[in-house]
Design a protein around this motif. Structure first.
Motif, PDB file in Angstrom:
ATOM      1  N   GLU A  89       0.806  -1.215   0.000  1.00 12.79           N
ATOM      2  CA  GLU A  89       0.000   0.000   0.000  1.00 12.79           C
ATOM      3  C   GLU A  89       0.843   1.271   0.000  1.00 12.79           C
ATOM      4  O   GLU A  89       0.604   2.186  -0.790  1.00 12.79           O
ATOM      5  N   ALA A  90       1.837   1.353   0.882  1.00 12.13           N
ATOM      6  CA  ALA A  90       2.638   2.578   0.992  1.00 12.13           C
ATOM      7  C   ALA A  90       3.402   2.855  -0.297  1.00 12.13           C
ATOM      8  O   ALA A  90       3.432   3.990  -0.793  1.00 12.13           O
ATOM      9  N   LEU A  91       4.015   1.834  -0.866  1.00  8.61           N
ATOM     10  CA  LEU A  91       4.781   1.999  -2.101  1.00  8.61           C
ATOM     11  C   LEU A  91       3.870   2.368  -3.260  1.00  8.61           C
ATOM     12  O   LEU A  91       4.179   3.260  -4.056  1.00  8.61           O
ATOM     13  N   PHE A  92       2.729   1.703  -3.349  1.00 15.00           N
ATOM     14  CA  PHE A  92       1.761   1.978  -4.423  1.00 15.00           C
ATOM     15  C   PHE A  92       1.266   3.414  -4.327  1.00 15.00           C
ATOM     16  O   PHE A  92       1.215   4.144  -5.318  1.00 15.00           O
ATOM     17  N   ALA A  93       0.898   3.838  -3.123  1.00 18.30           N
ATOM     18  CA  ALA A  93       0.359   5.178  -2.934  1.00 18.30           C
ATOM     19  C   ALA A  93       1.395   6.240  -3.296  1.00 18.30           C
ATOM     20  O   ALA A  93       1.079   7.239  -3.947  1.00 18.30           O
ATOM     21  N   LYS A  94       2.624   6.046  -2.881  1.00 21.42           N
ATOM     22  CA  LYS A  94       3.674   7.029  -3.170  1.00 21.42           C
ATOM     23  C   LYS A  94       3.920   7.145  -4.665  1.00 21.42           C
ATOM     24  O   LYS A  94       4.190   8.229  -5.184  1.00 21.42           O
ATOM     25  N   LYS A  95       3.774   6.046  -5.365  1.00 20.75           N
ATOM     26  CA  LYS A  95       4.031   6.016  -6.803  1.00 20.75           C
ATOM     27  C   LYS A  95       2.861   6.557  -7.611  1.00 20.75           C
ATOM     28  O   LYS A  95       3.053   7.203  -8.644  1.00 20.75           O
ATOM     29  N   MET A  96       1.645   6.334  -7.139  1.00 19.04           N
ATOM     30  CA  MET A  96       0.463   6.583  -7.960  1.00 19.04           C
ATOM     31  C   MET A  96      -0.375   7.792  -7.546  1.00 19.04           C
ATOM     32  O   MET A  96      -1.160   8.288  -8.343  1.00 19.04           O
ATOM     33  N   VAL A  97      -0.249   8.240  -6.298  1.00 18.26           N
ATOM     34  CA  VAL A  97      -1.139   9.286  -5.783  1.00 18.26           C
ATOM     35  C   VAL A  97      -0.313  10.488  -5.327  1.00 18.26           C
ATOM     36  O   VAL A  97       0.548  10.348  -4.462  1.00 18.26           O
ATOM     37  N   PRO A  98      -0.574  11.685  -5.882  1.00 19.08           N
ATOM     38  CA  PRO A  98       0.203  12.859  -5.473  1.00 19.08           C
ATOM     39  C   PRO A  98       0.236  13.101  -3.971  1.00 19.08           C
ATOM     40  O   PRO A  98       1.256  13.528  -3.427  1.00 19.08           O
ATOM     41  N   LYS A  99      -0.865  12.845  -3.261  1.00 21.54           N
ATOM     42  CA  LYS A  99      -0.870  13.039  -1.811  1.00 21.54           C
ATOM     43  C   LYS A  99      -0.234  11.873  -1.060  1.00 21.54           C
ATOM     44  O   LYS A  99      -0.181  11.860   0.186  1.00 21.54           O
ATOM     45  N   GLU A 100       0.235  10.877  -1.801  1.00 27.45           N
ATOM     46  CA  GLU A 100       1.039   9.776  -1.275  1.00 27.45           C
ATOM     47  C   GLU A 100       0.346   8.932  -0.214  1.00 27.45           C
ATOM     48  O   GLU A 100       0.965   8.419   0.718  1.00 27.45           O
ATOM     49  N   ARG A 101      -0.956   8.807  -0.335  1.00 25.05           N
ATOM     50  CA  ARG A 101      -1.701   7.848   0.484  1.00 25.05           C
ATOM     51  C   ARG A 101      -2.964   7.455  -0.245  1.00 25.05           C
ATOM     52  O   ARG A 101      -3.438   8.180  -1.124  1.00 25.05           O
ATOM     53  N   LEU A 102      -3.511   6.313   0.126  1.00 24.38           N
ATOM     54  CA  LEU A 102      -4.788   5.886  -0.436  1.00 24.38           C
ATOM     55  C   LEU A 102      -5.933   6.566   0.305  1.00 24.38           C
ATOM     56  O   LEU A 102      -5.763   7.093   1.405  1.00 24.38           O
ATOM     57  N   GLY A 103      -7.101   6.571  -0.303  1.00 22.46           N
ATOM     58  CA  GLY A 103      -8.272   7.133   0.347  1.00 22.46           C
ATOM     59  C   GLY A 103      -8.644   6.337   1.587  1.00 22.46           C
ATOM     60  O   GLY A 103      -8.476   5.118   1.638  1.00 22.46           O
ATOM     61  N   GLN A 104      -9.146   7.030   2.586  1.00 19.19           N
ATOM     62  CA  GLN A 104      -9.553   6.409   3.835  1.00 19.19           C
ATOM     63  C   GLN A 104     -11.058   6.548   4.028  1.00 19.19           C
ATOM     64  O   GLN A 104     -11.713   7.332   3.338  1.00 19.19           O
ATOM     65  N   ALA A 105     -11.581   5.793   4.974  1.00 21.17           N
ATOM     66  CA  ALA A 105     -13.031   5.787   5.211  1.00 21.17           C
ATOM     67  C   ALA A 105     -13.564   7.188   5.475  1.00 21.17           C
ATOM     68  O   ALA A 105     -14.635   7.559   4.993  1.00 21.17           O
ATOM     69  N   GLU A 106     -12.823   7.981   6.224  1.00 19.85           N
ATOM     70  CA  GLU A 106     -13.269   9.343   6.540  1.00 19.85           C
ATOM     71  C   GLU A 106     -13.390  10.208   5.286  1.00 19.85           C
ATOM     72  O   GLU A 106     -14.229  11.111   5.226  1.00 19.85           O
ATOM     73  N   ASP A 107     -12.562   9.942   4.286  1.00 20.29           N
ATOM     74  CA  ASP A 107     -12.589  10.737   3.056  1.00 20.29           C
ATOM     75  C   ASP A 107     -13.897  10.543   2.296  1.00 20.29           C
ATOM     76  O   ASP A 107     -14.571  11.510   1.924  1.00 20.29           O
ATOM     77  N   ILE A 108     -14.262   9.293   2.064  1.00 23.31           N
ATOM     78  CA  ILE A 108     -15.478   9.017   1.286  1.00 23.31           C
ATOM     79  C   ILE A 108     -16.718   9.302   2.130  1.00 23.31           C
ATOM     80  O   ILE A 108     -17.708   9.859   1.622  1.00 23.31           O
ATOM     81  N   ALA A 109     -16.676   8.974   3.410  1.00 24.74           N
ATOM     82  CA  ALA A 109     -17.836   9.233   4.271  1.00 24.74           C
ATOM     83  C   ALA A 109     -18.067  10.731   4.417  1.00 24.74           C
ATOM     84  O   ALA A 109     -19.209  11.210   4.360  1.00 24.74           O
ATOM     85  N   GLY A 110     -16.996  11.488   4.589  1.00 25.92           N
ATOM     86  CA  GLY A 110     -17.132  12.931   4.743  1.00 25.92           C
ATOM     87  C   GLY A 110     -17.714  13.593   3.514  1.00 25.92           C
ATOM     88  O   GLY A 110     -18.544  14.513   3.607  1.00 25.92           O
ATOM     89  N   THR A 111     -17.307  13.119   2.334  1.00 25.33           N
ATOM     90  CA  THR A 111     -17.842  13.676   1.092  1.00 25.33           C
ATOM     91  C   THR A 111     -19.318  13.334   0.942  1.00 25.33           C
ATOM     92  O   THR A 111     -20.129  14.180   0.533  1.00 25.33           O
ATOM     93  N   ALA A 112     -19.684  12.103   1.287  1.00 32.39           N
ATOM     94  CA  ALA A 112     -21.091  11.704   1.218  1.00 32.39           C
ATOM     95  C   ALA A 112     -21.934  12.493   2.224  1.00 32.39           C
ATOM     96  O   ALA A 112     -23.071  12.885   1.920  1.00 32.39           O
ATOM     97  N   ILE A 113     -21.396  12.735   3.402  1.00 36.41           N
ATOM     98  CA  ILE A 113     -22.119  13.523   4.409  1.00 36.41           C
ATOM     99  C   ILE A 113     -22.351  14.935   3.899  1.00 36.41           C
ATOM    100  O   ILE A 113     -23.443  15.501   4.041  1.00 36.41           O
ATOM    101  N   TYR A 114     -21.349  15.549   3.299  1.00 39.93           N
ATOM    102  CA  TYR A 114     -21.511  16.885   2.718  1.00 39.93           C
ATOM    103  C   TYR A 114     -22.624  16.896   1.683  1.00 39.93           C
ATOM    104  O   TYR A 114     -23.516  17.760   1.706  1.00 39.93           O
ATOM    105  N   LEU A 115     -22.612  15.906   0.769  1.00 37.35           N
ATOM    106  CA  LEU A 115     -23.616  15.871  -0.292  1.00 37.35           C
ATOM    107  C   LEU A 115     -25.003  15.516   0.224  1.00 37.35           C
ATOM    108  O   LEU A 115     -25.994  15.710  -0.483  1.00 37.35           O
ATOM    109  N   SER A 116     -25.091  15.013   1.450  1.00 38.78           N
ATOM    110  CA  SER A 116     -26.380  14.664   2.056  1.00 38.78           C
ATOM    111  C   SER A 116     -26.925  15.770   2.936  1.00 38.78           C
ATOM    112  O   SER A 116     -28.091  15.718   3.339  1.00 38.78           O
ATOM    113  N   SER A 117     -26.114  16.762   3.245  1.00 34.73           N
ATOM    114  CA  SER A 117     -26.457  17.746   4.267  1.00 34.73           C
ATOM    115  C   SER A 117     -26.935  19.066   3.673  1.00 34.73           C
ATOM    116  O   SER A 117     -26.844  19.318   2.472  1.00 34.73           O
ATOM    117  N   GLN A 118     -27.403  19.923   4.568  1.00 35.14           N
ATOM    118  CA  GLN A 118     -27.866  21.248   4.158  1.00 35.14           C
ATOM    119  C   GLN A 118     -26.736  22.079   3.555  1.00 35.14           C
ATOM    120  O   GLN A 118     -26.981  23.006   2.778  1.00 35.14           O
TER     121      GLN A 118
END
Length: 262
Positions: free
Chosen positions: A208-237
């Motif tokens: 995971e760490a090597l893949f993320a550093k090679k493939m993702v500019p922010k050098e980490r994979l997405g985490q549960a908080e990332d997708i959940a937070g975006t869904a919460i925003y799109l669900s909220s006022q």
């Protein structure tokens, strides 16, 4: 403005909610006071996820095969027997298939297109009465379609039907948002990049760490908080004036003009 992101007391459906991104989104909703229905075909896996989430709030498992219209209609019938309105629908159920172009099978095209592109259209159609019962001009109902950066960028892999289906989801999001805006239903999408899931595990290959550093500019994979937070925003006022858009959630991949070297 302190309650802009409050979802307490709302009712949601997350398709494909037993694992992966669906389970991450469902957990975020449940933890924020949303009564959440999750669906999947695998009863044992679905019930296990619902049991876990019920320690955090209210989660109900509904076994469903959403790859067919008959399955979607049965799913809608079940929901209608339990609820009089629906505030949030997350169309997440999906599949992938990889094969060389010269050998790509019709089964791999039809299976993926049916679940990834056809299903969210008809799930939204069949649940429209429940969504409409919740919707108002100042408190619109929400539909969130889960797309992918593969529907925006060349994935440089042989998942042809998956990429095509996710591009279809992005256009369908715009189209339906325009058609249903007067019904006070906001329809947006999320285009995730690399999250560790069953669909991406073969690419990450336990590095995971090597893949993320090679493939993702922010050098980490997405985490549960990332997708959940975006869904919460799109669900909220907080997003009540936003409809027809796809939020790219990829750690900078698309902004950096594509992937790193495979």
């Amino acid at each position: 403005m302190k309650n802009l992101f409050s979802l307490s007391g709302k009712v949601a459906v997350v398709t494909g909610g037993s694992r992966g991104l669906g389970a991450m989104i469902a957990r975020g909703l449940v933890e924020n006071g949303v009564k959440t229905y999750i669906s999947a075909r695998n009863k044992e896996e679905l019930n296990a996820t619902a049991k876990e989430l019920n320690t955090l709030g209210e989660c109900i498992a509904v076994v469903a095969d959403l790859s067919t219209l008959a399955g979607i209609e049965e799913f809608a019938k079940t929901l209608n027997s339990h609820e009089s309105k629906l505030d949030i629908l997350v169309n997440n159920a999906g599949a992938a298939w990889g094969a060389p172009f010269a050998d790509f099978p019709e089964q791999g095209w039809d299976k993926v297109m049916n679940l990834n592109a056809k299903s969210p259209f008809f799930v939204t159609q069949k649940l429209l009465p429940l969504l409409s019962a919740s919707a108002s001009s100042d408190r619109p109902a929400r539909v969130i379609n889960i797309a992918s950066i593969n529907g925006i960028n060349n994935p440089r892999t042989n998942n042809y039907s998956y990429a095509a289906s996710k591009a279809a989801v992005i256009q369908m999001t715009r189209h339906l948002a325009a058609d249903l805006v007067k019904d006070h239903i906001n329809i947006n999408a999320i285009a995730p990049g690399f999250f560790l899931s069953k669909l991406t595990k073969y690419l990450v290959n336990d590095q995971e760490a090597l893949f993320a550093k090679k493939m993702v500019p922010k050098e980490r994979l997405g985490q549960a908080e990332d997708i959940a937070g975006t869904a919460i925003y799109l669900s909220s006022q907080a997003s009540s004036w936003m409809t027809g858009h796809t939020l790219v959630l990829d750690g900078g991949v698309i902004a950096s003009s594509g992937y790193g070297e495979l």
